[in-house]
Design a protein around this motif. Structure first.
Motif, PDB file in Angstrom:
ATOM      1  N   GLY A  44      -4.107   9.587 -38.138  1.00 25.31           N
ATOM      2  CA  GLY A  44      -3.255  10.051 -37.046  1.00 25.31           C
ATOM      3  C   GLY A  44      -2.769  11.473 -37.266  1.00 25.31           C
ATOM      4  O   GLY A  44      -2.757  12.291 -36.334  1.00 25.31           O
ATOM      5  N   ILE A  45      -2.394  11.797 -38.487  1.00 23.94           N
ATOM      6  CA  ILE A  45      -1.951  13.161 -38.791  1.00 23.94           C
ATOM      7  C   ILE A  45      -3.085  14.162 -38.579  1.00 23.94           C
ATOM      8  O   ILE A  45      -2.870  15.275 -38.093  1.00 23.94           O
ATOM      9  N   SER A  46      -4.309  13.754 -38.930  1.00 21.91           N
ATOM     10  CA  SER A  46      -5.454  14.651 -38.766  1.00 21.91           C
ATOM     11  C   SER A  46      -5.732  14.957 -37.298  1.00 21.91           C
ATOM     12  O   SER A  46      -6.388  15.958 -36.976  1.00 21.91           O
ATOM     13  N   LEU A  47      -5.245  14.098 -36.387  1.00 21.50           N
ATOM     14  CA  LEU A  47      -5.448  14.343 -34.960  1.00 21.50           C
ATOM     15  C   LEU A  47      -4.577  15.480 -34.447  1.00 21.50           C
ATOM     16  O   LEU A  47      -4.868  16.061 -33.401  1.00 21.50           O
ATOM     17  N   ILE A  48      -3.501  15.795 -35.141  1.00 25.64           N
ATOM     18  CA  ILE A  48      -2.598  16.863 -34.703  1.00 25.64           C
ATOM     19  C   ILE A  48      -3.191  18.191 -35.158  1.00 25.64           C
ATOM     20  O   ILE A  48      -2.985  18.639 -36.296  1.00 25.64           O
ATOM     21  N   ASN A  49      -3.961  18.816 -34.305  1.00 29.70           N
ATOM     22  CA  ASN A  49      -4.662  20.059 -34.613  1.00 29.70           C
ATOM     23  C   ASN A  49      -3.756  21.245 -34.285  1.00 29.70           C
ATOM     24  O   ASN A  49      -3.613  21.640 -33.131  1.00 29.70           O
ATOM     25  N   ARG A  50      -3.133  21.787 -35.319  1.00 33.27           N
ATOM     26  CA  ARG A  50      -2.156  22.855 -35.094  1.00 33.27           C
ATOM     27  C   ARG A  50      -2.795  24.107 -34.501  1.00 33.27           C
ATOM     28  O   ARG A  50      -2.187  24.798 -33.673  1.00 33.27           O
ATOM     29  N   HIS A  51      -4.030  24.411 -34.912  1.00 33.01           N
ATOM     30  CA  HIS A  51      -4.695  25.600 -34.365  1.00 33.01           C
ATOM     31  C   HIS A  51      -4.928  25.446 -32.866  1.00 33.01           C
ATOM     32  O   HIS A  51      -4.631  26.356 -32.083  1.00 33.01           O
ATOM     33  N   THR A  52      -5.456  24.286 -32.455  1.00 32.84           N
ATOM     34  CA  THR A  52      -5.722  24.060 -31.036  1.00 32.84           C
ATOM     35  C   THR A  52      -4.433  24.073 -30.229  1.00 32.84           C
ATOM     36  O   THR A  52      -4.377  24.644 -29.138  1.00 32.84           O
ATOM     37  N   ILE A  53      -3.380  23.456 -30.758  1.00 37.89           N
ATOM     38  CA  ILE A  53      -2.095  23.442 -30.052  1.00 37.89           C
ATOM     39  C   ILE A  53      -1.569  24.865 -29.889  1.00 37.89           C
ATOM     40  O   ILE A  53      -1.074  25.239 -28.819  1.00 37.89           O
ATOM     41  N   ARG A  54      -1.681  25.668 -30.940  1.00 40.77           N
ATOM     42  CA  ARG A  54      -1.204  27.052 -30.857  1.00 40.77           C
ATOM     43  C   ARG A  54      -1.975  27.833 -29.806  1.00 40.77           C
ATOM     44  O   ARG A  54      -1.395  28.618 -29.039  1.00 40.77           O
ATOM     45  N   VAL A  55      -3.283  27.601 -29.712  1.00 44.68           N
ATOM     46  CA  VAL A  55      -4.103  28.314 -28.725  1.00 44.68           C
ATOM     47  C   VAL A  55      -3.695  27.926 -27.307  1.00 44.68           C
ATOM     48  O   VAL A  55      -3.497  28.784 -26.444  1.00 44.68           O
TER      49      VAL A  55
ATOM     50  N   VAL B 290      -0.953  26.648 -26.204  1.00 48.49           N
ATOM     51  CA  VAL B 290       0.431  26.968 -25.857  1.00 48.49           C
ATOM     52  C   VAL B 290       0.615  28.457 -25.605  1.00 48.49           C
ATOM     53  O   VAL B 290       1.389  28.869 -24.725  1.00 48.49           O
ATOM     54  N   LYS B 291      -0.129  29.301 -26.348  1.00 51.31           N
ATOM     55  CA  LYS B 291       0.094  30.738 -26.277  1.00 51.31           C
ATOM     56  C   LYS B 291      -0.871  31.479 -25.362  1.00 51.31           C
ATOM     57  O   LYS B 291      -0.636  32.637 -25.027  1.00 51.31           O
ATOM     58  N   THR B 292      -1.957  30.845 -24.944  1.00 50.95           N
ATOM     59  CA  THR B 292      -2.959  31.555 -24.154  1.00 50.95           C
ATOM     60  C   THR B 292      -2.401  31.966 -22.795  1.00 50.95           C
ATOM     61  O   THR B 292      -2.386  33.143 -22.446  1.00 50.95           O
ATOM     62  N   THR B 293      -1.963  31.000 -22.005  1.00 51.33           N
ATOM     63  CA  THR B 293      -1.377  31.298 -20.694  1.00 51.33           C
ATOM     64  C   THR B 293      -0.170  30.393 -20.480  1.00 51.33           C
ATOM     65  O   THR B 293      -0.038  29.337 -21.112  1.00 51.33           O
ATOM     66  N   ARG B 294       0.674  30.780 -19.548  1.00 51.90           N
ATOM     67  CA  ARG B 294       1.838  29.957 -19.219  1.00 51.90           C
ATOM     68  C   ARG B 294       1.404  28.643 -18.586  1.00 51.90           C
ATOM     69  O   ARG B 294       2.018  27.595 -18.823  1.00 51.90           O
ATOM     70  N   SER B 295       0.339  28.677 -17.792  1.00 51.99           N
ATOM     71  CA  SER B 295      -0.150  27.445 -17.160  1.00 51.99           C
ATOM     72  C   SER B 295      -0.605  26.439 -18.203  1.00 51.99           C
ATOM     73  O   SER B 295      -0.311  25.240 -18.094  1.00 51.99           O
ATOM     74  N   ASP B 296      -1.336  26.905 -19.225  1.00 54.78           N
ATOM     75  CA  ASP B 296      -1.778  26.005 -20.290  1.00 54.78           C
ATOM     76  C   ASP B 296      -0.587  25.395 -21.020  1.00 54.78           C
ATOM     77  O   ASP B 296      -0.597  24.205 -21.374  1.00 54.78           O
ATOM     78  N   ALA B 297       0.436  26.199 -21.276  1.00 56.62           N
ATOM     79  CA  ALA B 297       1.623  25.688 -21.960  1.00 56.62           C
ATOM     80  C   ALA B 297       2.316  24.613 -21.124  1.00 56.62           C
ATOM     81  O   ALA B 297       2.765  23.587 -21.651  1.00 56.62           O
TER      82      ALA B 297
END
Length: 619
Positions: free
Chosen positions: A403-414, A416-423
């Motif tokens: 379950g912890i391995s499913l939390i992909n911090r890199h993907t979440i950061r991308v 969240v920060k790419t566009t406001r709509s994505d966030a």
């Protein structure tokens, strides 16, 4: 004669339908021994050796993973073991691909868990409904494959899936804590994430400390092995090691229990043994109430299977320099799920970890997956009774690690920060899944993603530019036009129903100047015209004619000309005012439109101005 005709006509329709079906089967090479025959033709000893090595490596990972995913879904562990074997064998027989290893996965297990939780299905009902549910998933996939809808999943935002998987990871971790601390409590149907937290905290005082101790040892052993020996099947090694440790601990507890120390409880709870004699053909019950109850869940799982499996397969195929037939893979996934429904398995999808391991281990053909499935089947038959030595806290800890391995911090950061709509989409999906339900989260996230996209696509903005006295192109300020003008409007992007009305209103503002006589629409880059956009253009033309203005259309592509003709808009505009696009000479069509504009104006002096979309122009 009439009677004969009435009898023959249904037969003709029946044979026509059969012909269509045969043509579809031929397209997918179904008569070519389910595609595996193409693999057999050029098979060699070298390929067989590499396939066996890859299949063995994947089987050592798939066996413990199957048990873990069954636990995540709230099912008996034999569903994960049998599903791993059946899906890995059946899927590649249809698709003939070496890039996707099918079986239970995190995503399907979590979705299954959430669906059972929300529907309030009891443990007995789960076992009774599983064959029907998995078979329905397979049917949806097969129908989708013949309709060639596999490529449509690309229109679902990756941000939605990221938000869903992240929320699911939190559910996985939280729901395994009771197994790790040795506490068993009833969880009411429809319990949200924070409801589970509350129940866990209320029962925390009943912690079984030997179970917690064994769980901590499991975590330490797995982390050490995974850090130093990544190439080994560390999940399987950890379970074997902890099973021995649990046997020693339970033996010690049998003696220590006589001391009646408050920290000494009963023995650590083990898993149930897998009885391979129960592995038999099970026909799904045709219960109409169950079908209506499970249809939405089955369709959602089928969608997730295609999304997960094809994305994995495309990635590995691209790295190998090959192409993946996504519809054929979808057909294989459907057959694999029907097989799992008939043979006591759980929903199967493409596994990222197993597919990656299969490819990196040097798999040559689809037989590597078949070998993996056969080894899993043998393992379930031979080692199934030994599963009773595996302690629940140990498997619970390994599920938490997954379950912890499913939390992909890199993907979440991308995302969240790419566009406001994505966030916004990520936050909506994540919070809805935690606060309400997992399935509601993915539905609301997908709806939010689509609405935000339509909002972007349906906001055209037109600004007029003219040449200044210095010869520079500048935005037109509020002023009166001294001369009758011809305005050229560049129409770029989508003119579907969401944007057509707004485009019409903006164009009406453009032609409000009484000295503007003619508007030329350049439509080479206008896409997706529909009935709404045609009606909007009709209303615009009538408005312009009421105010003694003319609309000309240049650079009209063939598809737009066909739409104009079918809808009758070509007669409203006037054939003499439509100038088809000439690909060999891009400016020729607009030049002819300008010539037509001069004919309409006559010998009056005229100025030409240009409209563009500043939002698109700035990109």
């Amino acid at each position: 004669m009439v009677l004969f005709s009435a009898m023959v006509r249904p037969r003709i329709k029946l044979w026509r339908a059969v012909g269509y079906g045969l043509a579809a089967f031929r397209e997918y090479n179904t008569f070519d021994f389910l595609c595996i025959r193409n693999v057999v033709k050029g098979y060699t000893a070298f390929k067989a050796r590499n396939d066996f090595k890859a299949g063995l490596n994947v089987a050592l990972l798939a066996f413990p993973q199957g048990m873990a995913y069954a636990v995540i879904a709230g099912l008996p562990i034999y569903y994960g073991l049998f599903g791993s074997a059946v899906a890995a064998i059946v899927g590649p027989m249809i698709s003939g691909s070496r890039f996707i290893v099918l079986g239970p996965t995190n995503a399907t297990a979590v979705l299954l868990f959430g669906a059972f939780l929300n529907l309030g299905i009891t443990a007995e009902e789960k076992v009774a409904m599983m064959p029907l549910l998995v078979a329905m998933v397979g049917i949806f996939l097969i129908v989708g494959a013949f309709l060639k809808v596999a490529h449509l999943v690309q229109y679902i935002s990756r941000t939605v899936v990221t938000g869903y998987i992240t929320a699911a990871a939190f559910y996985i971790i939280l729901n395994q804590i009771p197994n790790v601390i040795g506490v068993d409590f009833d969880m009411p149907a429809g319990t949200t994430f924070f409801g589970v937290i509350k129940l866990t905290l209320l029962n925390l005082s009943d912690t079984h400390y030997p179970s917690l101790f064994l769980g901590l040892i499991t975590l330490a052993a797995y982390c050490i092995l995974n850090r130093r020996y990544r190439a080994l099947p560390n999940v399987a090694i950890t379970l074997v090691f902890i099973s021995v440790a649990a046997w020693l601990l339970n033996s010690a507890l049998g003696w220590a229990h006589l001391l009646e120390h408050p920290l000494v409880g009963g023995p650590v709870q083990p898993l149930d043994a897998v009885d391979a004699s129960s592995w038999m053909l099970t026909l799904p019950p045709l219960n109409h109430e169950w079908i209506s109850r499970l249809a939405g869940v089955a369709l959602t799982i089928a969608f997730l299977v295609v999304l997960e499996g094809t994305s994995i397969g495309k990635s590995l195929a691209a790295r190998s320099g090959e192409r993946l037939d996504t519809n054929k893979e979808m057909l294989g996934m459907g057959a694999a799920n029907i097989g799992c429904g008939l043979l006591s398995g759980m929903p199967a999808s493409g596994s990222l970890t197993r597919s990656q391991l299969n490819w990196s281990s040097g798999a040559e053909t689809a037989f590597s997956s078949v070998i993996c499935g056969l080894l899993c089947a043998v393992g379930a038959l031979v080692f199934g009774p030994l599963v009773r030595f595996i302690p629940e806290p140990a498997l619970g800890v390994l599920v938490i690690v997954i379950g912890i391995s499913l939390i992909n911090r890199h993907t979440i950061r991308v995302v969240v920060k790419t566009t406001r709509s994505d966030a916004v989409v990520f936050g909506t999906t994540f919070l809805a899944a935690l606060l309400v339900r997992l399935d509601f989260g993915i539905i609301l996230g997908a709806a939010t993603s689509i609405l935000l996209f339509l909002r972007k696509a349906a906001t055209p903005e037109l600004v007029e530019y003219v040449f200044t006295e210095e010869g520079h192109l500048a935005q037109l300020e509020d002023r009166e036009r001294p001369d009758p003008e011809v305005s050229i409007v560049h129409v770029e992007g989508d003119l579907f129903f969401g944007a057509a009305e707004l485009f019409r209103d903006q164009m009406r503002r453009v032609v409000e100047d009484p000295n503007l006589k003619i508007v030329i629409l350049k439509m080479r880059h206008a896409h997706h015209l529909d009935a709404t956009s045609v009606l909007a253009l009709e209303e615009l033309i009538r408005y312009m004619r009421e105010h003694d203005r003319y609309l000309l259309v240049s650079e009209v592509r063939k598809i737009a000309v066909r739409i104009f003709r079918n809808s009758g808009l070509i007669d409203v505009i006037g054939r003499e005012n439509i100038f088809p696009d000439v690909t060999s000479n891009p400016v020729y069509s607009t030049a002819k439109a300008l010539k037509r504009a001069r004919e309409i104006i006559g010998h009056q002096k005229a100025k030409v101005s240009i409209y563009v979309d500043p939002a698109k122009d700035s990109k």
